[in-house]
Structures are given as C-alpha cells and as structure tokens.
Design an enzyme around this catalytic site. Structure first.
Site, PDB file in Angstrom:
ATOM      1  N   ASP A   1       0.833  -1.201   0.000  1.00  0.00           N
ATOM      2  CA  ASP A   1       0.000   0.000   0.000  1.00  0.00           C
ATOM      3  C   ASP A   1       0.865   1.246   0.000  1.00  0.00           C
ATOM      4  O   ASP A   1       1.935   1.268   0.610  1.00  0.00           O
ATOM      5  CB  ASP A   1      -0.913   0.000   1.223  1.00  0.00           C
ATOM      6  CG  ASP A   1      -2.052   0.991   1.100  1.00  0.00           C
ATOM      7  OD1 ASP A   1      -2.293   1.489  -0.017  1.00  0.00           O
ATOM      8  OD2 ASP A   1      -2.692   1.289   2.114  1.00  0.00           O
TER       9      ASP A   1
ATOM     10  N   ASP B   1      -5.503   5.309  -4.594  1.00  0.00           N
ATOM     11  CA  ASP B   1      -5.606   4.379  -3.475  1.00  0.00           C
ATOM     12  C   ASP B   1      -5.731   2.949  -3.978  1.00  0.00           C
ATOM     13  O   ASP B   1      -6.484   2.668  -4.913  1.00  0.00           O
ATOM     14  CB  ASP B   1      -6.809   4.740  -2.607  1.00  0.00           C
ATOM     15  CG  ASP B   1      -6.815   3.988  -1.295  1.00  0.00           C
ATOM     16  OD1 ASP B   1      -5.739   3.544  -0.853  1.00  0.00           O
ATOM     17  OD2 ASP B   1      -7.904   3.817  -0.712  1.00  0.00           O
TER      18      ASP B   1
END
Length: 529
Positions: A205, A402
């Site tokens: 991430d 994201d």
C-alpha cells in the site's frame, strides 16, 4: 439464426459506411501510413481503427474467434461492445501461478486461484466476486480514514510522530490495525523476512500508517500461528531500541525495546514491536536492516495475508530503500484487471522511457496534513473527448491514488457534472436501478451492441488518462457485459474537505503507475498487464 446474425451485422456495416465515408475522405491524407494498433485486454480485442476499417471490423467481429463472448473497440472517444457468438459461460482458463516476473514481483488479486485466499475460497466454493454492498461498505470505511474523520480522536493513544514528509507512524489504539484498514489485502505479493528466509503472502500500500506491518509470534492463545514470522528463528533480526530515530513511539511499553502495548478494560489487545531484519523480494533482491512493525499477541490480519508492505513517503518505507540510480523510479505497480490475470510490483525499476515505453506524467507532492501520503492534482474530467464544465474549486485539494478503495470518488459538484453528462450521452439505453451509491446504471440485456463515452481523468501537467471500459464501468456479472452495468464513480462524502478525489483500484487496473519520487512526478503507462 446464422442468416439473421449476418443480416444484422451487414446492416451495421452499411450504416457505418454511409456515415463515415465523408469523414474517411476528409482524413485520407492523414490516414495514409497510419498504423492500426490492436490492443488485447482481458481476452477481448480493443483497437483504435480508421473509420472504414472500423466498419469492416463491426461486420466480422462476432466471427473473429475471440476467447470472450464479446468484442470491444475504442474509437473517437467511445467504447463499443459487440456481442459475439461465443458462449459466455465457457470454462475459464486457470492462470499460470508464476513465482517470478520479468517486471518485478507478481501481483495477485486476493481471489486469484494462485493466492492463498483464492485457493481456499475455491476449495470452499466461495463466490469469486464480492457483492457491491460489501465493496461499497469497505470503500466507505476506507474513505472515512482517508478523509480525516476522527483525526483528533486517538482514544487516548499517544501521538506517534509528525506530519512532515517522511514523518511518523499512526497505530490505531483500538482493534486490529489491519482489520481497521478494509481492503488492505485486495492485492498480494510474496515476500521473505529473516535469515533463513521465511516467506509470507503480504499486501502492499502507498497510503499506509507509516510502517510495514507483519504478523509475528507470540500469537494469542485463541489464534492460529502457522502463518506468522518467528523472530527467534532469524539470525539477522535486531530489536529497534526505544528512543532511537527508528522508534516512532514517544514512550515505550517494553523498554529498552521499541514496543507499544495496547489495552482496553485491563485486557491486552496486542503488542506492536519494531524490528529490523533482511527483506527478500526475489532471489537476487535483498534489503538488509529493513524496519517493520511486528504485530503480536492478538493482532491477526484477515484473508490469509500476513502483513502489508509500506510504500509510502515515510523515511523507513520500502520505497525509501529503492536504489538511487540514474534513470530509475522508486517503484511502480500494475494491478491485475481480474482474479484470472497477474500484475506486478517493481522496486527501483527503469523509468518507462528508458525501456522504450511512453508514459504520461503529472507532478507528485506530499500532503499538507500527512507527510506519508503521495498526492497529485486532478484538474478536470473529459467525456467522450470534450472537457466537462466543472468549477476549479471542485478539484481544489489532494487527489489520492488508493489501492484499497475500489471505485473512484469525486467531490459532489464534480461527480454531478460527470453523472449528468454521462446520462445525457446514454439516454438511448434503458436505465437500471442504482446499486447503492452507484446511481448511474443501465440494462444492456438483449442488445447486440452498445456504446459508452470514454471517461478521461485530467491531471495537472497535461496527463490525460483515458479509462478503458472495465476501468470506468462496473459489471455485477463480470462475465456478461450484456447485462446491468453502472458508472464506477460516486460522490465523495461531504465531510471529505481535504481530499478532492480518490482514484480507486478499478480505475488503475492494467495501467502501470510509476512513482518517480526523486523526480517529483507520477507516471501512467496504459495496458501494461
């Protein structure tokens, strides 16, 4: 039936030839020498074709032998989908479960048959797709954390670090740090920790809490511990001392080690202990003294994943350890477009232009309220070519790419412009009921062909990213495009004052996203996986 299909497509052919003949003659001088480029995507042909050739393809497309039951084309700002004679319910091919990739670490969707969770789901006959309600719920929780709700609500936990670039770590004081980050494990890679190497399936991430997280022993008495890093089995592991620059805690629970214990009602929820050890990403790629946070005694990630690699702007992240070599980026990734395909994650890759690939770039910066975040600026939207009329104030603020959010969320004013423009272009198709926040839906059942205008994300610096059909539309039944489909965009919550837009993983699928951190720019290379 064969004769009916032939007549139908002959009618399409004549219609397009008549309409496009004039355009073809006008553009003949610029079409000479133009190369027709055929791009394959999800086993569906996709191409940008001159007008006359496009009409011919419309005639013969159902008979081209595509491995899917429809063929799609992009031309003049529109996506066309044409029904094929192939059976839409033919068995899918199982992907080859490779352990390496020429582009970097293989990236798998969590429901891939090659991933631990996907294999377990297949054995239990679990559905291979999440419901839209589940996806929207996870998106809502994720947006709540990204958009600053509860920023000052630490539930009594100490402040951990600063918001300066490369700043501190934010560890939730209640619950599981991984479980409170929904969707963190939508995509997986395999990484090794320690000496000898202990391999685990981990997520990755760019918008993390500021640290790589890994499930470690000791485990809670009530949980399985077979997929946990064993520090005592590694000869290269080292404790991070409390009070040193590598320890983000202002005070430690386990001095002299950098440990923070979380309790509620006199009950231990778990420990977080910072260690350094060798990280192995491939047989020839290792990083010594890599810092990560061990989650102990109760913290347990979901979906058979053991942790998450930190790719944020934090000074201890994996991205910060990329070699500073001329002509390379910090990292890049390409997300697989479905559980049946494979993407990649590359640390320190050559820049696309060095490898002969064309990339479009937009400036990259940090967030004013969280120095670990990568931020770009969305400045406009295109629909079928022309720009939509959206007030600049609708894009003021941070735009985030994201990995844990599925759909793309825009400020209400910007989304309303996209929604209304899209509905105006799609008025010839029957509307379908909304699917939660996805309120622009259509029913293509029974049609032999349909068309949607291309959505373009326009970033600062002239980086215009045209989204493919599957990047901009959501199909509840991904195997059947001639069913219900919704625009894969929604309005962001009203409280999202700091964030102008969140570009979800659906809009990023199959595009290589290049983080040239030292160069201060982010690049896009479409159709890379």
């Amino acid at each position: 039936m064969a004769l009916t299909n032939l007549m139908l497509h002959f009618t399409f052919f004549c219609f397009f030839v008549l309409i496009m003949a004039a355009q073809f003659l006008k553009r003949l001088n610029i079409l000479v020498g133009r190369t027709t480029r055929l791009m394959h995507r999800h086993s569906m042909a996709s191409a940008i074709l001159p007008p006359l050739l496009f009409s011919l393809v419309l005639l013969v497309s159902p008979y081209l032998g595509s491995s899917s039951y429809h063929t799609s084309y992009t031309y003049d700002g529109k996506h066309y989908v044409i029904r094929s004679n192939r059976d839409p319910r033919q068995p899918k091919q199982t992907p080859t479960c490779q352990r390496s990739s020429t582009d970097g670490l293989p990236v798998l969707h969590r429901l891939s048959p090659c991933s631990p969770h996907g294999a377990a789901a297949a054995r239990s006959q679990e559905t291979s797709t999440a419901s839209v309600a589940d996806v929207l719920h996870r998106d809502a929780l994720r947006l709540r954390s990204l958009c600053g709700v509860g920023d000052n609500d630490n539930h009594g936990a100490p402040a951990l670090g600063s918001s300066a670039p490369g700043g501190g770590v934010s560890i939730p004081s209640r619950g599981d740090p991984i479980e409170t980050l929904p969707g963190a494990f939508e995509y997986h890679v395999t990484a090794g920790f320690g000496t000898p190497v202990q391999e685990f399936t981990v997520g990755f991430d760019t918008l993390t809490a500021g640290a790589t997280l890994l499930k470690c022993t000791p485990c809670a008495a009530t949980e399985r511990c077979d997929e946990a890093f064993e520090p005592s089995a590694s000869s290269s592991v080292r404790q991070v001392p409390c009070g040193t620059p590598g320890c983000p805690f202002h005070s430690c629970s386990g001095s002299p080690s950098c440990t923070f214990s979380m309790t509620a009602n006199n009950t231990l929820l778990g420990n977080v202990t910072f260690l350094t050890d060798t990280l192995t990403l491939a047989s020839s790629t290792t990083l010594d003294n890599f810092r990560f946070a061990c989650l102990e005694a109760g913290f347990r990630p979901k979906n058979n994943s053991t942790g998450v690699l930190d790719l944020s702007w934090n000074s201890h992240s994996l991205a910060s350890r990329a070699p500073a070599i001329l002509g390379t980026a910090a990292f890049s990734y390409c997300l697989p477009s479905s559980p049946d395909t494979m993407g990649f994650l590359s640390i320190g890759p050559p820049k696309p232009e060095v490898s002969g690939r064309k990339a479009i770039y937009t400036p990259l910066r940090t967030s004013s309220y969280n120095g670990n975040l990568y931020v770009v600026d969305l400045v406009g939207l295109g629909l079928g070519g022309p720009d939509l009329s959206v007030p600049p104030a609708a894009f003021a603020g941070d735009t985030l790419l994201d990995l844990r959010t599925t759909f793309t969320y825009l400020r209400p004013q910007a989304y309303a412009a996209l929604r209304d423009g899209f509905r105006g272009r799609m008025s010839q198709y029957p509307a379908a009921p909304p699917l939660g926040k996805l309120d622009t839906c259509y029913n293509f059942t029974g049609l032999h062909m349909f068309m949607v205008p291309v959505v373009t994300l326009k970033f600062d610096g002239g980086a215009d990213l045209d989204l493919s059909m599957d990047e901009m539309m959501y199909f509840p039944d991904p195997d059947n495009h001639f069913s219900v489909a919704c625009l894969a965009f929604a309005a962001a919550p009203e409280h999202a004052r700091k964030v102008a837009a969140v570009v979800g993983n659906r809009a990023q699928a199959s595009t290589e996203v290049v983080y040239d951190v030292r160069g201060g720019k982010l690049g896009f290379v479409p159709y890379r996986c």
